[in-house]
Design a protein around this motif. Structure first.
Motif, PDB file in Angstrom:
ATOM      1  N   CYS A 114     -17.960   1.344  -4.777  1.00 49.93           N
ATOM      2  CA  CYS A 114     -16.683   1.317  -5.479  1.00 49.93           C
ATOM      3  C   CYS A 114     -16.466  -0.078  -6.077  1.00 49.93           C
ATOM      4  N   GLU A 115     -15.740  -0.126  -7.171  1.00 51.71           N
ATOM      5  CA  GLU A 115     -15.564  -1.390  -7.891  1.00 51.71           C
ATOM      6  C   GLU A 115     -14.698  -2.367  -7.110  1.00 51.71           C
ATOM      7  N   HIS A 116     -13.727  -1.844  -6.387  1.00 48.35           N
ATOM      8  CA  HIS A 116     -12.819  -2.730  -5.672  1.00 48.35           C
ATOM      9  C   HIS A 116     -12.389  -2.082  -4.363  1.00 48.35           C
ATOM     10  N   THR A 117     -12.068  -2.915  -3.375  1.00 48.12           N
ATOM     11  CA  THR A 117     -11.615  -2.440  -2.068  1.00 48.12           C
ATOM     12  C   THR A 117     -10.322  -3.146  -1.693  1.00 48.12           C
ATOM     13  N   TYR A 118      -9.369  -2.372  -1.177  1.00 45.85           N
ATOM     14  CA  TYR A 118      -8.123  -2.948  -0.660  1.00 45.85           C
ATOM     15  C   TYR A 118      -8.218  -3.056   0.860  1.00 45.85           C
ATOM     16  N   ILE A 119      -7.990  -4.249   1.354  1.00 46.17           N
ATOM     17  CA  ILE A 119      -7.958  -4.522   2.788  1.00 46.17           C
ATOM     18  C   ILE A 119      -6.490  -4.561   3.184  1.00 46.17           C
ATOM     19  N   VAL A 120      -6.052  -3.587   3.966  1.00 46.24           N
ATOM     20  CA  VAL A 120      -4.626  -3.341   4.189  1.00 46.24           C
ATOM     21  C   VAL A 120      -4.208  -3.821   5.577  1.00 46.24           C
ATOM     22  N   LEU A 121      -3.249  -4.730   5.623  1.00 40.71           N
ATOM     23  CA  LEU A 121      -2.713  -5.207   6.894  1.00 40.71           C
ATOM     24  C   LEU A 121      -1.696  -4.196   7.405  1.00 40.71           C
ATOM     25  N   ASP A 122      -2.127  -3.359   8.325  1.00 42.80           N
ATOM     26  CA  ASP A 122      -1.313  -2.242   8.819  1.00 42.80           C
ATOM     27  C   ASP A 122      -1.373  -2.248  10.342  1.00 42.80           C
ATOM     28  N   SER A 123      -0.705  -3.195  10.953  1.00 41.15           N
ATOM     29  CA  SER A 123      -0.890  -3.494  12.377  1.00 41.15           C
ATOM     30  C   SER A 123      -0.635  -2.305  13.296  1.00 41.15           C
ATOM     31  N   THR A 124       0.313  -1.434  12.957  1.00 39.78           N
ATOM     32  CA  THR A 124       0.668  -0.326  13.841  1.00 39.78           C
ATOM     33  C   THR A 124       0.124   1.024  13.371  1.00 39.78           C
ATOM     34  N   GLY A 125      -0.650   1.048  12.279  1.00 39.34           N
ATOM     35  CA  GLY A 125      -1.255   2.294  11.828  1.00 39.34           C
ATOM     36  C   GLY A 125      -0.251   3.271  11.250  1.00 39.34           C
ATOM     37  N   MET A 139       0.831  -1.208   0.000  1.00 39.33           N
ATOM     38  CA  MET A 139       0.000   0.000   0.000  1.00 39.33           C
ATOM     39  C   MET A 139       0.864   1.256   0.000  1.00 39.33           C
ATOM     40  N   GLN A 140       1.889   1.296   0.847  1.00 31.39           N
ATOM     41  CA  GLN A 140       2.732   2.489   0.916  1.00 31.39           C
ATOM     42  C   GLN A 140       3.522   2.690  -0.364  1.00 31.39           C
ATOM     43  N   ARG A 141       3.954   1.600  -0.976  1.00 34.46           N
ATOM     44  CA  ARG A 141       4.763   1.715  -2.193  1.00 34.46           C
ATOM     45  C   ARG A 141       3.941   2.135  -3.395  1.00 34.46           C
ATOM     46  N   ASP A 142       2.720   1.599  -3.525  1.00 37.64           N
ATOM     47  CA  ASP A 142       1.968   1.750  -4.765  1.00 37.64           C
ATOM     48  C   ASP A 142       0.782   2.712  -4.702  1.00 37.64           C
ATOM     49  N   PHE A 143       0.240   2.986  -3.516  1.00 38.74           N
ATOM     50  CA  PHE A 143      -1.031   3.704  -3.466  1.00 38.74           C
ATOM     51  C   PHE A 143      -1.076   4.871  -2.477  1.00 38.74           C
ATOM     52  N   ALA A 144      -0.578   4.683  -1.269  1.00 44.06           N
ATOM     53  CA  ALA A 144      -0.773   5.649  -0.191  1.00 44.06           C
ATOM     54  C   ALA A 144       0.094   6.898  -0.371  1.00 44.06           C
ATOM     55  N   GLU A 145      -0.145   7.884   0.492  1.00 40.33           N
ATOM     56  CA  GLU A 145       0.674   9.089   0.513  1.00 40.33           C
ATOM     57  C   GLU A 145       2.098   8.753   0.942  1.00 40.33           C
ATOM     58  N   VAL A 146       3.047   9.563   0.475  1.00 40.48           N
ATOM     59  CA  VAL A 146       4.443   9.359   0.854  1.00 40.48           C
ATOM     60  C   VAL A 146       4.621   9.639   2.342  1.00 40.48           C
ATOM     61  N   GLY A 147       5.457   8.841   2.989  1.00 39.03           N
ATOM     62  CA  GLY A 147       5.713   9.024   4.409  1.00 39.03           C
ATOM     63  C   GLY A 147       4.772   8.216   5.264  1.00 39.03           C
ATOM     64  N   GLU A 148       5.055   8.179   6.566  1.00 44.68           N
ATOM     65  CA  GLU A 148       4.254   7.398   7.500  1.00 44.68           C
ATOM     66  C   GLU A 148       3.526   8.308   8.482  1.00 44.68           C
ATOM     67  N   PHE A 149       2.370   7.847   8.927  1.00 39.81           N
ATOM     68  CA  PHE A 149       1.615   8.574   9.937  1.00 39.81           C
ATOM     69  C   PHE A 149       2.343   8.472  11.275  1.00 39.81           C
ATOM     70  N   THR A 150       2.516   9.599  11.927  1.00 35.20           N
ATOM     71  CA  THR A 150       3.151   9.619  13.242  1.00 35.20           C
ATOM     72  C   THR A 150       2.207  10.327  14.214  1.00 35.20           C
ATOM     73  N   ALA A 151       1.746   9.601  15.219  1.00 38.06           N
ATOM     74  CA  ALA A 151       0.808  10.169  16.184  1.00 38.06           C
ATOM     75  C   ALA A 151       1.554  11.008  17.216  1.00 38.06           C
ATOM     76  N   ALA A 152       1.053  12.197  17.475  1.00 39.97           N
ATOM     77  CA  ALA A 152       1.640  13.030  18.531  1.00 39.97           C
ATOM     78  C   ALA A 152       1.415  12.391  19.897  1.00 39.97           C
ATOM     79  N   ASP A 153       0.296  11.677  20.039  1.00 42.89           N
ATOM     80  CA  ASP A 153      -0.037  10.987  21.285  1.00 42.89           C
ATOM     81  C   ASP A 153      -0.309   9.520  20.956  1.00 42.89           C
ATOM     82  N   PRO A 154       0.544   8.587  21.401  1.00 48.77           N
ATOM     83  CA  PRO A 154       0.384   7.175  21.044  1.00 48.77           C
ATOM     84  C   PRO A 154      -0.684   6.437  21.841  1.00 48.77           C
TER      85      PRO A 154
END
Length: 238
Positions: A89-100, A57-72
């Motif tokens: 929508c025609e298709h849905t991606y189910i993304v395994l992103d354990s740490t968000g 997802m990060q390589r092909d579709f998502a925004e560049v960079g990672e989400f960083t929470a100010a408060d974990p």
């Protein structure tokens, strides 16, 4: 109860996945044209949702960079959320992103909906971010690795009876080792990578020395396609 899961992948004859390394077609056809049947076969399988890994997802579709929470700090009792991004929508991606970690510009990526599969310890701030984007999410245990529980939620809460697994090799390997793959749909590209140590269709990483033990494949279809492509389908027996 969980959905039926078909691992749908395209690879070279030596099972490698990095398309930029594949040898060129013998007849001079641009390599990119041979990727098109993969998506046509996805539609033929009559499935409108695919499981992919965070890296894909990060390589092909998502925004560049990672989400960083100010408060974990996580939510006290996080519950699955059904957003608007998967509607109509025609298709849905189910993304395994354990740490968000995936960042999204809006609720869809290239016109496709998104469902995030998270760990329950993910920051409440990330859950708010997803809700604001209209992105659905659910939980795979405390650490995001209970993929069996995630599949059950996808059936019970989201209504999926059939899903495609289109991971990277390590994602596919984790599902194989857990005994959760019911079939394989492999589009064989008429080329070779040839180098050792390159990403392959299935790459289990873990303590189990025989991740496919007790699982046998029955060939159910062989279909030659244009330009030397071959579609192979297998049923998994346990």
């Amino acid at each position: 109860m969980r959905p039926t899961l078909i691992c749908h992948m395209m690879s070279t004859v030596d099972g490698r996945l990095l398309t930029e390394r594949w040898s060129d077609p013998f007849d001079g056809t641009p390599k990119e044209r041979l990727y098109e049947p993969y998506f046509a076969l996805r539609r033929e399988l009559s499935c409108n949702a695919s499981i992919i890994g965070r890296v894909t997802m990060q390589r092909d579709f998502a925004e560049v960079g990672e989400f960083t929470a100010a408060d974990p700090t996580p939510e006290a009792d996080p519950q699955p959320f059904v957003g608007a991004s998967t509607a109509a929508c025609e298709h849905t991606y189910i993304v395994l992103d354990s740490t968000g970690r995936c960042r999204y510009a809006d609720g869809r990526v290239e016109g496709c909906g998104v469902i995030a599969v998270l760990g329950r310890r993910v920051a409440a701030e990330y859950l708010r971010f997803l809700r604001e984007k209209g992105i659905s999410y659910l939980f795979a245990g405390e650490d995001g690795r209970d993929i069996g529980a995630a599949l059950e939620t996808l059936r019970e809460r989201f209504g999926y009876r059939l899903l495609l697994l289109e991971g990277g090799g390590t994602v596919n390997g984790s599902f194989l080792e857990a005994g959760l793959i019911d079939g394989f749909s492999l589009l064989l590209y008429p080329g070779i990578d040839g180098a050792g140590g390159r990403p392959a269709i299935v790459e289990y990483v873990g303590p189990n020395a025989l991740p496919a033990a007790g699982q046998s494949l029955e060939l159910t279809e062989v279909r030659p396609l244009e330009h030397g492509l071959v579609w192979l389908r297998y049923r998994v027996h346990r």
